[in-house]
Motif scaffolding. Structure first.
Motif, PDB file in Angstrom:
ATOM      1  N   PHE A   1       0.890  -1.719   0.040  1.00 54.38           N
ATOM      2  CA  PHE A   1       0.310   0.241   0.031  1.00 54.38           C
ATOM      3  C   PHE A   1       0.826   1.400   0.151  1.00 54.38           C
ATOM      4  O   PHE A   1       0.450   1.796  -0.686  1.00 54.38           O
ATOM      5  N   SER A   2       1.365   1.585   0.593  1.00 51.24           N
ATOM      6  CA  SER A   2       2.708   2.608   0.931  1.00 51.24           C
ATOM      7  C   SER A   2       3.591   2.996  -0.354  1.00 51.24           C
ATOM      8  O   SER A   2       3.976   3.850  -1.536  1.00 51.24           O
ATOM      9  N   TYR A   3       3.480   1.665  -1.172  1.00 51.11           N
ATOM     10  CA  TYR A   3       4.568   1.896  -3.001  1.00 51.11           C
ATOM     11  C   TYR A   3       3.142   2.207  -3.664  1.00 51.11           C
ATOM     12  O   TYR A   3       3.614   3.321  -4.520  1.00 51.11           O
ATOM     13  N   ILE A   4       2.546   1.252  -3.588  1.00 52.80           N
ATOM     14  CA  ILE A   4       1.351   2.075  -4.289  1.00 52.80           C
ATOM     15  C   ILE A   4       0.789   3.483  -4.278  1.00 52.80           C
ATOM     16  O   ILE A   4       0.190   4.300  -4.998  1.00 52.80           O
ATOM     17  N   LEU A   5       0.768   3.860  -2.178  1.00 47.18           N
ATOM     18  CA  LEU A   5       0.001   5.460  -2.521  1.00 47.18           C
ATOM     19  C   LEU A   5       1.038   6.380  -3.078  1.00 47.18           C
ATOM     20  O   LEU A   5       0.609   7.909  -3.285  1.00 47.18           O
ATOM     21  N   ALA A   6       1.959   6.102  -2.028  1.00 49.20           N
ATOM     22  CA  ALA A   6       3.137   7.063  -2.307  1.00 49.20           C
ATOM     23  C   ALA A   6       3.856   7.535  -4.042  1.00 49.20           C
ATOM     24  O   ALA A   6       3.635   8.928  -4.384  1.00 49.20           O
ATOM     25  N   VAL A   7       3.219   6.640  -4.803  1.00 47.67           N
ATOM     26  CA  VAL A   7       3.637   6.596  -6.970  1.00 47.67           C
ATOM     27  C   VAL A   7       2.152   7.388  -6.873  1.00 47.67           C
ATOM     28  O   VAL A   7       1.992   8.231  -8.394  1.00 47.67           O
ATOM     29  N   THR A   8       0.922   7.005  -6.205  1.00 44.26           N
ATOM     30  CA  THR A   8      -0.251   7.833  -6.571  1.00 44.26           C
ATOM     31  C   THR A   8       0.087   9.312  -6.988  1.00 44.26           C
ATOM     32  O   THR A   8      -1.157  10.297  -6.677  1.00 44.26           O
ATOM     33  N   THR A   9       0.501   9.880  -5.928  1.00 49.79           N
ATOM     34  CA  THR A   9       0.959  11.122  -5.584  1.00 49.79           C
ATOM     35  C   THR A   9       0.957  11.564  -6.655  1.00 49.79           C
ATOM     36  O   THR A   9       0.759  13.529  -7.075  1.00 49.79           O
ATOM     37  N   SER A  10       2.035  11.220  -7.551  1.00 49.30           N
ATOM     38  CA  SER A  10       2.018  11.581  -9.697  1.00 49.30           C
ATOM     39  C   SER A  10       0.871  12.340  -9.780  1.00 49.30           C
ATOM     40  O   SER A  10       1.233  13.142 -10.376  1.00 49.30           O
ATOM     41  N   VAL A  11      -0.584  11.362  -9.585  1.00 52.48           N
ATOM     42  CA  VAL A  11      -1.264  12.658 -10.434  1.00 52.48           C
ATOM     43  C   VAL A  11      -1.613  14.195  -9.995  1.00 52.48           C
ATOM     44  O   VAL A  11      -2.262  14.637 -11.251  1.00 52.48           O
ATOM     45  N   PHE A  12      -1.860  13.583  -8.642  1.00 55.22           N
ATOM     46  CA  PHE A  12      -2.247  15.073  -8.307  1.00 55.22           C
ATOM     47  C   PHE A  12      -0.991  16.333  -8.232  1.00 55.22           C
ATOM     48  O   PHE A  12      -1.924  16.853  -8.717  1.00 55.22           O
ATOM     49  N   ILE A  13       0.121  16.053  -8.372  1.00 56.49           N
ATOM     50  CA  ILE A  13       1.084  17.198  -8.360  1.00 56.49           C
ATOM     51  C   ILE A  13       0.665  17.336 -10.362  1.00 56.49           C
ATOM     52  O   ILE A  13       1.375  18.734 -10.583  1.00 56.49           O
TER      53      ILE A  13
END
Length: 412
Positions: free
Chosen positions: A252-264
């Protein structure tokens, strides 16, 4: 003249190999990054079409395929780029900066392709046969598995299944009841050709993600394509990479941390769009002939830019923690996991605020369908409502752990 020959110690050879691989990885990363930037105008230009068709155009997929993006998380062993999480995130940020829906779908495909590296060797060999692969899926256990000879029979439906329309494989989270009555959450991996999809994606934002409902009816899943909850800590067995360091992330931590990319990426796109349309624009019904000369505009643009920059800083810190633990072969702590989830929600909310500020400063013409800024605003608003990103649950979990309490959720 005598030439001395010196033996290279195994340790020195290992260091040299690692350094060489790092240089090669950096070159691969920069090559893909430049390729994504080259196709960005086309992705951006297809934004309205993606929204109207409720799915990203085939052109977008083919162009991104040509850049190598979909091999970013695929092991080098199978012909992938095997990039670290931070570089994956950078590529996905640029993708989302061009098109939010394309970025969100790409995040799902890339991170779930990494998840497939947690399956037994037999499954990995099937999934990564072509080196590049697109995999969709989610974590809501709305399916059931019934044991049968050689595997299981899968039935169920999964809503909001982002990317299933263009994926090769799908992770269908399900529940299985064992002979002793114990119910277990498991993760069957099936070809998308064995699923049916509904035409039920009708939303105000992120429409191009095509996150339709998928259904499995009496689908046979061989045992080697099912993993259990050990997947959360990359602790699954029967795989060549079970004990390697560097890529066995906390799921989960990997997926969530990478998902920040979309918002930025979306927030940067909003700033790009606002700045590009500003020259020559006055403030209607006032004496200001140049909007950019107004102190309030300057102040608000600086605030928006700083909100985005602060989120980038948080993203770097999250990705560094995720990567460091994987490099050291260690599990992340409860506090670290809760921080990732809470700070992702903070990034989602803060970038959304930045986009809203820029839209508020824009002229009335920005509300027209042809203007990208209004679509960016709707996309980021819609995506921030995702259950794992909503602040009411995510910031609560982080706050509870900071106060010495249990997180109140298993999704960390």
């Amino acid at each position: 003249m005598r030439t001395e020959r010196y033996a290279i110690s195994p340790a020195a050879r290992t260091v040299a190999e690692k350094e060489g691989r790092m240089v090669a990885t950096e070159k691969d990363f920069l090559k893909v990054l430049e390729a994504i930037r080259e196709i960005a105008p086309t992705l951006r230009g297809n934004g309205r079409r993606a929204e109207e068709e409720n799915w990203i155009p085939r052109t977008n997929i083919e162009l991104l395929e040509s850049t190598g993006l979909f091999g970013a998380a695929v092991p080098e062993r199978f012909g992938g780029l095997d990039l670290p999480a931070e570089q994956q995130a950078a590529l996905l940020t640029e993708t989302a900066r061009a098109c939010g829906s394309t970025g969100w779908v790409s995040v799902v495909w890339v991170t779930t392709a990494w998840m497939a590296t947690l399956y037994p060797d037999t499954a990995q060999e099937e999934v990564f046969a072509d080196g590049k692969v697109r995999i969709s899926g989610g974590f809501t256990p709305s399916g059931t598995l019934v044991p049968t000879e050689g595997g299981y029979v899968l039935n169920g439906s999964w809503r909001f299944n982002t990317g299933v329309l263009g994926a090769h494989w799908n992770v269908c989270t399900a529940l299985v009841e064992h002979e002793d009555g114990q119910v277990e959450e498991v993760f069957p991996l099936v070809p998308t050709g064995e699923l049916t999809t509904a035409d039920d994606w009708d939303v105000f934002g992120a429409a191009g993600t095509g996150s339709v409902t998928s259904t499995a009816k009496d689908v046979f899943v061989p045992a080697h394509r099912v993993v259990d909850a050990a997947v959360y800590e990359s602790a699954t067995a029967d795989r060549w990479n079970a004990h390697l360091t560097g890529r066995n992330y906390s799921l989960f931590s990997y997926i969530l941390a990478v998902t920040t990319s979309v918002f930025i990426g979306l927030a940067k796109a909003a700033l790009d769009e606002f700045a590009a349309r500003l020259p020559g624009k006055g403030i209607t019904y006032t004496n200001w002939s140049e909007q950019k000369e107004h102190p309030h505009i300057q102040f608000q643009v600086a605030m928006a830019a700083n909100k985005i920059a602060s989120c980038e800083g948080l993203q770097r810190a999250l990705l560094e923690t995720v990567q460091r633990r994987a490099d050291d072969g260690e599990q992340m702590t409860l506090e670290e996991k809760a921080t990732v989830r809470g700070q992702l929600a903070f990034v989602a909310q803060t970038t959304k605020e930045a986009v809203a500020m820029l839209l508020t400063l824009s002229p009335a013409s920005s509300i027209t369908r042809g203007m990208a800024l209004q679509r960016i605003h709707r996309d980021i608003t819609a995506l921030s409502l995702h259950g794992l990103l909503a602040p009411i649950g995510s910031l609560e979990a982080q706050g509870r752990v900071l106060l010495g309490l249990e997180p109140g959720t298993d999704y960390l």
